[in-house]
Design a protein around this motif. Sequence first.
Motif, PDB file in Angstrom:
ATOM      1  N   ALA A   1       0.645  -1.192   0.192  1.00 47.96           N
ATOM      2  CA  ALA A   1       0.094   0.126  -0.164  1.00 47.96           C
ATOM      3  C   ALA A   1       0.815   1.183   0.153  1.00 47.96           C
ATOM      4  CB  ALA A   1      -0.983  -0.140   1.272  1.00 47.96           C
ATOM      5  N   ASP A   2       2.122   1.048  -0.315  1.00 47.04           N
ATOM      6  CA  ASP A   2       3.132   2.369  -0.517  1.00 47.04           C
ATOM      7  C   ASP A   2       3.499   2.982   0.736  1.00 47.04           C
ATOM      8  OD1 ASP A   2       4.062   2.451  -2.933  1.00 47.04           O
ATOM      9  OD2 ASP A   2       2.778   4.018  -3.553  1.00 47.04           O
ATOM     10  N   ASN A   3       3.330   2.277   1.917  1.00 49.54           N
ATOM     11  CA  ASN A   3       3.614   2.706   3.309  1.00 49.54           C
ATOM     12  C   ASN A   3       5.197   2.427   3.779  1.00 49.54           C
ATOM     13  OD1 ASN A   3       1.194   4.113   3.600  1.00 49.54           O
ATOM     14  ND2 ASN A   3       0.202   2.117   4.047  1.00 49.54           N
ATOM     15  N   GLN A   4       5.515   2.978   4.831  1.00 44.97           N
ATOM     16  CA  GLN A   4       6.550   2.426   5.615  1.00 44.97           C
ATOM     17  C   GLN A   4       6.355   1.550   6.846  1.00 44.97           C
ATOM     18  OE1 GLN A   4       8.410   6.544   6.141  1.00 44.97           O
ATOM     19  NE2 GLN A   4       9.788   6.056   4.561  1.00 44.97           N
ATOM     20  N   VAL A   5       7.256   0.481   7.135  1.00 42.24           N
ATOM     21  CA  VAL A   5       6.949  -0.234   8.295  1.00 42.24           C
ATOM     22  C   VAL A   5       8.099  -0.125   9.105  1.00 42.24           C
ATOM     23  CG1 VAL A   5       7.268  -2.714   8.954  1.00 42.24           C
ATOM     24  CG2 VAL A   5       5.672  -1.910   6.863  1.00 42.24           C
ATOM     25  N   LEU A   6       7.648   0.050  10.605  1.00 41.54           N
ATOM     26  CA  LEU A   6       9.034   0.116  11.573  1.00 41.54           C
ATOM     27  C   LEU A   6       9.172  -1.259  12.567  1.00 41.54           C
ATOM     28  CD1 LEU A   6      10.639   1.459  13.679  1.00 41.54           C
ATOM     29  CD2 LEU A   6       8.758   2.441  14.820  1.00 41.54           C
TER      30      LEU A   6
ATOM     31  N   GLY B   1      -4.671  10.648   7.312  1.00 41.23           N
ATOM     32  CA  GLY B   1      -5.646   9.534   6.242  1.00 41.23           C
ATOM     33  C   GLY B   1      -4.795   8.098   6.310  1.00 41.23           C
ATOM     34  N   ARG B   2      -3.864   8.120   7.045  1.00 45.40           N
ATOM     35  CA  ARG B   2      -3.144   6.805   6.976  1.00 45.40           C
ATOM     36  C   ARG B   2      -3.109   6.055   8.513  1.00 45.40           C
ATOM     37  NH1 ARG B   2       2.702   7.517   4.152  1.00 45.40           N
ATOM     38  NH2 ARG B   2       1.990   7.674   2.045  1.00 45.40           N
ATOM     39  N   PRO B   3      -4.066   5.521   8.909  1.00 44.94           N
ATOM     40  CA  PRO B   3      -4.219   4.945  10.235  1.00 44.94           C
ATOM     41  C   PRO B   3      -3.062   3.976  10.692  1.00 44.94           C
ATOM     42  CG  PRO B   3      -6.044   4.160   8.862  1.00 44.94           C
ATOM     43  CD  PRO B   3      -5.214   5.172   8.000  1.00 44.94           C
ATOM     44  N   GLY B   4      -2.834   3.830  11.570  1.00 44.70           N
ATOM     45  CA  GLY B   4      -1.854   2.916  12.101  1.00 44.70           C
ATOM     46  C   GLY B   4      -2.001   1.700  12.717  1.00 44.70           C
TER      47      GLY B   4
ATOM     48  N   HIS C   1       8.949  12.189  14.014  1.00 45.08           N
ATOM     49  CA  HIS C   1       7.731  12.209  13.320  1.00 45.08           C
ATOM     50  C   HIS C   1       7.817  11.741  11.783  1.00 45.08           C
ATOM     51  CE1 HIS C   1       3.916  13.640  12.260  1.00 45.08           C
ATOM     52  NE2 HIS C   1       4.276  14.524  11.135  1.00 45.08           N
ATOM     53  N   PHE C   2       7.471  10.410  11.378  1.00 43.71           N
ATOM     54  CA  PHE C   2       7.593   9.809  10.234  1.00 43.71           C
ATOM     55  C   PHE C   2       6.145   9.504   9.792  1.00 43.71           C
ATOM     56  CE2 PHE C   2      11.298   8.008  12.363  1.00 43.71           C
ATOM     57  CZ  PHE C   2      12.467   8.610  11.963  1.00 43.71           C
ATOM     58  N   PRO C   3       5.810  10.540   8.831  1.00 41.44           N
ATOM     59  CA  PRO C   3       4.266  10.338   8.465  1.00 41.44           C
ATOM     60  C   PRO C   3       3.912   9.106   7.528  1.00 41.44           C
ATOM     61  CG  PRO C   3       5.241  12.292   7.387  1.00 41.44           C
ATOM     62  CD  PRO C   3       6.189  11.606   8.328  1.00 41.44           C
ATOM     63  N   GLY C   4       5.174   8.419   7.046  1.00 37.47           N
ATOM     64  CA  GLY C   4       4.929   7.326   6.293  1.00 37.47           C
ATOM     65  C   GLY C   4       4.584   6.119   6.645  1.00 37.47           C
ATOM     66  N   ILE C   5       5.010   6.030   8.105  1.00 34.83           N
ATOM     67  CA  ILE C   5       4.927   4.868   8.862  1.00 34.83           C
ATOM     68  C   ILE C   5       3.471   4.397   9.091  1.00 34.83           C
ATOM     69  CG2 ILE C   5       5.507   3.482  10.854  1.00 34.83           C
ATOM     70  CD1 ILE C   5       8.328   4.906  10.860  1.00 34.83           C
ATOM     71  N   THR C   6       2.884   3.227   8.770  1.00 35.54           N
ATOM     72  CA  THR C   6       1.647   2.861   9.179  1.00 35.54           C
ATOM     73  C   THR C   6       1.730   1.718  10.143  1.00 35.54           C
ATOM     74  OG1 THR C   6       1.355   1.742   7.164  1.00 35.54           O
ATOM     75  CG2 THR C   6       0.456   3.919   7.309  1.00 35.54           C
ATOM     76  N   LEU C   7       2.712   0.980   9.762  1.00 40.98           N
ATOM     77  CA  LEU C   7       2.751  -0.246  10.660  1.00 40.98           C
ATOM     78  C   LEU C   7       3.856  -0.380  11.896  1.00 40.98           C
ATOM     79  CD1 LEU C   7       1.755  -3.539  11.287  1.00 40.98           C
ATOM     80  CD2 LEU C   7       3.264  -4.068   9.515  1.00 40.98           C
ATOM     81  N   ALA C   8       3.754  -0.579  13.011  1.00 38.78           N
ATOM     82  CA  ALA C   8       4.935  -0.942  13.810  1.00 38.78           C
ATOM     83  C   ALA C   8       4.895  -2.428  14.358  1.00 38.78           C
ATOM     84  CB  ALA C   8       4.966   0.114  14.866  1.00 38.78           C
ATOM     85  N   VAL C   9       5.882  -3.040  14.493  1.00 38.42           N
ATOM     86  CA  VAL C   9       5.958  -4.487  14.785  1.00 38.42           C
ATOM     87  C   VAL C   9       7.318  -4.321  16.016  1.00 38.42           C
ATOM     88  CG1 VAL C   9       6.409  -6.877  14.407  1.00 38.42           C
ATOM     89  CG2 VAL C   9       5.650  -5.187  12.733  1.00 38.42           C
TER      90      VAL C   9
END
Length: 741
Positions: free
Chosen positions: A425-430, A598-601, A555-563
């Motif tokens: 979905a073009d997002n970033q992951v932490l 508009g990018r829920p985490g 503040h990284f607006p691109g991150i939508t998932l953190a594991v």
Amino acid sequence: MPDQKETKPGEPILRVAVPRPFRQSFDYLPPDAANLTEFRPGCRIKVPFGRQHLTGFLLEKTRSSRVSRDQLKPVSALVDPRPLFRPELFELLRWSADYYHHPIGEVLAAAVPTPLRQGKPLYEEVTFWSATDEPCTLSGRSRRQRILLDFIIEAGSITRVELSEAGFSQALLRQLVDRGLVRKRTEPAPASPPFIPRKPNSRDRPKLNEEQSAAVTKFRAAGGFRSALVNGVTGSGKTEVYMRMMEDELAAGRQCLVLVPEIGLTPQTIDRFRQRFALPLAAFHSGLNDNERLQAWRQAAEGSAAILIGTRSAVFTPMARPGLIVVDEEHDTSFKQQDGFRYSARDLAVMRAQKENIGVVLGSATPSLESFQNAVAGRFLLLELPHRAGDSKPSRLRPLDIANEHLPGGLSELALRKIEQHLEADNQVLVFINRRGFAPILHCLLCGWMAQCENCSAYLTVHAQPACQRCHHCDSSHSVPHRCPVCRQNELSTSGFGTQQIESFLQGEFPATPVLRIDRDSTRGKNKFRKLLVEVDQGKPSILIGTQMLAKGHHFPGITLAVIVNADSGLFSPDFRGQEQMAQVITQVAGRAGRGIGRPGEVLVQTRHGDHDTLRKIISSSYSEFAHHMLAERRATGMPPFSHLCLVRAEAGDREAALSFLRRARRGIETLVHEQKVQLTGPLPAPMEKRQSRYRMHLLLRSRNRSGLHTVLDSLVPQLDKLSAPGNLRWQVDVDPMDLL
Ligand code: ADP
Ligand code: ZN
Ligand code: ZN
């Protein structure tokens, strides 16, 4: 003896703190024909000390001394025309030397930049040339001299730099000096004027939401000293709230001091304040050289800088006109100095605000239980921001039970699927894991041998590229053995995961996606951390793997998932703060996800103890609820903030020497401890008993009543000074310790 200095009784004595590890101050006589009004507390003074000359601070003028007058030596020189500290700050420094039981001379020395510690003047001397009253005798042949003289008369005085800028030569100036028409004089460079208040830049200044305005209004309503805790979830607009509180002060020409944790946070925060206020700002960070630090210090002290921002030690920055102190991420343990003068910058910020009679704001998404309790008990104003500001929604936390899963790369099947979805979905992951290196343990599958550091009670961490085993406590490095040193078999294996292993695993799973590792190893070297952050900021789909360094305020607006790879380490920690710190890390990491509009985490928390009460509270409710739960537990067990601790540490090459030292220390205070209702534990080996080949022992003092504890310390510390011990034994007194390991 005729040359012995005669002192009239009643003549003042100068009490001086020298930068040496002594708990007492030293008395001196004023120099001959000194103007005593110039000798004011807080001025630096050069004194003879043994065979050396030291730069110390005048503490006070007194009339009596324990030393007889004919034994006292005169001071060599007064360094400062005016005290380096205003009385409020000087008082704070003296108070903190008492409170932390640290030598006053070292406390004062730690509070000033290195050049001042070495006795250099606060303002460098500048040489000026100005015209004398001699009648001008220049003939027509000295036309150039005439022009320069007129230039100097016009300007009043000129410096060497101004001379060359105006195109005149040194030689020409010397001719005027030789004729007696111009005179040289040396003076300290003048202080810069106070900053000129101006309106903040309102272009991208958002309208406060209701919760934010309520917080600001509540804080404004009171004046003078007040302390507030902004308990605001990540992204709730805490910084915006600090900035509005600062606006009031800056508009009135008063300075604001902002304290931030150790790393990373500083550049982003500094840029935000610069853009908003467009006022002179002095930043104190580890990248400054001695001269830059001195310059920033001077701007703070003279009031030419409006905003002062820095890490822990910046709490001692002088302010000509103090207005407000902000402590951002107040829960961060880096605010507590862990060696030498073991102060808490957060606690001193509150004490300083009280002495200066100004406001202080502490803020965090995960307040320390100490501050939380202060707010609950009404000592701090509680300013709550329970919702994210702007349009971003809070992230959803979800436990991922990995108790029965085989994890080839540290990540469960579900976590991998989620990572894939978010990248698509073009997002970033932490991916958060609080261990650097490849794996925390190397062991033998046959006999159970584990690779341990010979200098420390710790396992060696396996590192890849270059392959080696390193101890994270003494930094020793070893090659990785091919066979087990005990059973000689070839069955060695690693267990557990570190950032390097997760990195190579994920790079294998997602070969087309950039995988960025951010830990202490990958950010060693100038600007490496900044460069990595810039890459993340470009927002391209990528996987970030990081330790605690990444969890702090970015503040990284691109991150939508953190594991969170493993949430369990804090659950069974020998440190009573283990669970609190674990909750803070999980909440802070979760707060990195879903900050974009508009990018829920989404946050996945891998655990083997999904039914653990504390973990469930952290995952399924708010940090505030967790904090209330923990406070109830601390109250029941009588631990801070419901009691006060002091840890006495002793360490020596010989185990028995360290233990015996603390046993004798304990005997010396046993009666007093009983009277003051202070509870003693130990001496006991520290949880990490051996470190860097030294044995570490602890004696813990605990009391519900702070003054009782300090009464005991007042008696204990001088006794420790006198106890005999082997030359290599070191001891420390740590008041309000954060590190109990
Ligand atoms: P925190 O310090 O609590 O993490 P920030 O102050 O950094 O929060 O705010 C998070 C984001 O929300 C920032 O991008 C900020 O500009 C924005 N923001 C803050 N307050 C508001 C507001 N009242 N309206 C719109 N956006 C806001
Ligand atoms: Zn073996
Ligand atoms: Zn070691």
